[in-house]
Design an enzyme around this catalytic site. Structure first.
Site, short mmCIF file in Angstrom:
data_model
loop_
_atom_site.label_atom_id
_atom_site.label_comp_id
_atom_site.label_asym_id
_atom_site.label_seq_id
_atom_site.Cartn_x
_atom_site.Cartn_y
_atom_site.Cartn_z
N ASN A 17 0.84 -1.22 0.00
CA ASN A 17 0.00 0.00 0.00
C ASN A 17 0.87 1.26 0.00
O ASN A 17 0.54 2.25 -0.65
CB ASN A 17 -0.94 0.00 1.21
N MET A 105 0.94 -2.82 12.52
CA MET A 105 0.34 -3.78 13.46
C MET A 105 0.69 -3.45 14.91
O MET A 105 1.33 -4.20 15.62
CB MET A 105 0.80 -5.21 13.11
N HIS A 106 0.28 -2.26 15.31
CA HIS A 106 0.49 -1.84 16.69
C HIS A 106 -0.69 -0.94 17.05
O HIS A 106 -1.02 -0.02 16.30
CB HIS A 106 1.82 -1.07 16.80
N HIS A 127 -7.94 -0.40 6.94
CA HIS A 127 -8.33 -1.66 7.60
C HIS A 127 -9.14 -2.52 6.63
O HIS A 127 -10.13 -2.04 6.05
CB HIS A 127 -9.16 -1.37 8.86
N GLU A 198 -7.43 -2.66 -1.90
CA GLU A 198 -6.78 -1.73 -0.95
C GLU A 198 -5.95 -0.68 -1.68
O GLU A 198 -5.96 0.49 -1.30
CB GLU A 198 -5.84 -2.49 0.00
#
Length: 218
Positions: A17, A105-106, A127, A198
């Site tokens: 992305n 990923m946090h 998301h 995405e």
């Protein structure tokens, strides 16, 4: 011509992305200047994509903070908050107008969100699910499993504002992806289909977020 929006991108993985944003920025289709790419994983290929595009990078990992605290729920919480406070400082040092979490990923706590809000920096997240469905990690896999069980007939992708509740901020752009019997039964093929959606959504979502940001500043 309007000044490009200063954009910081947070990643954890391959950065496909991010690549879409780099390509559209270079093509002049996105009015952005990517000021830095930050990752919480050292081997994230997105860092290499950024380096190839001459974009400054930074690796900021939670482990160092966890080692300074006991492995109790309170210790873990304290480590996360220290990590987030330092992440906010690192991000704000580049004076961005916007932060885009693209596969980061946090879970960001108020220790990160509040300093950015005070500096009027917009934070958005990509998301791979519809609003209110499959919040958190492994959303594509969980949606696919739910479809195979006959519980849902569609999933989607959204760009939303970031708040402290995971994946619950106001949606900026939502794109539905219906499941197709036969062609979507293979999880790997379906995941690839979602990722391709995405790449378009991230560009459109950033454009909408930029428009909103500029309207607010008028």
């Amino acid at each position: 011509m309007e000044t490009p929006v200063r954009l910081t991108v947070l990643i954890s993985g391959s950065g496909s992305n991010l690549q879409a944003v780099i390509d559209q920025t270079n093509a002049g289709a996105l009015p952005t200047k990517i000021v830095r790419v930050l990752s919480n994983r050292k081997d994230a290929f997105g860092l290499e994509r950024a380096r190839r595009a001459d974009i400054p990078t930074h690796y900021h990992n939670l482990v160092k903070y966890k080692k300074q605290h006991p492995a109790t729920p309170e210790g873990v919480q304290a480590a996360r908050e220290e990590y987030d406070a330092e992440l906010a400082r690192l991000v704000l040092a580049d004076s961005p107008d916007m932060v885009a979490c693209l596969g980061f990923m946090h879970v960001l706590s108020p220790k990160f969100l509040e300093p950015l809000e005070a500096a009027r920096v917009s934070i958005i997240n990509l998301h791979p699910a519809l609003p209110g469905a499959f919040n958190g990690a492994n959303a594509i896999e969980r949606a696919h499993a739910a479809w195979l069980e006959g519980k849902i007939d569609k999933t989607g992708v959204m760009i939303h504002k970031v708040i402290s509740e995971v994946d619950m901020g106001t949606p900026i752009l939502v794109r539905e992806i219906p499941f197709v019997k036969g062609e979507d039964e293979d999880l790997q093929k379906f995941a690839q289909k979602v990722h391709e959606v995405e790449w378009g959504v991230v560009i459109e979502g950033i454009q909408l977020a930029i428009q909103e940001l500029r309207n607010e500043k008028q």
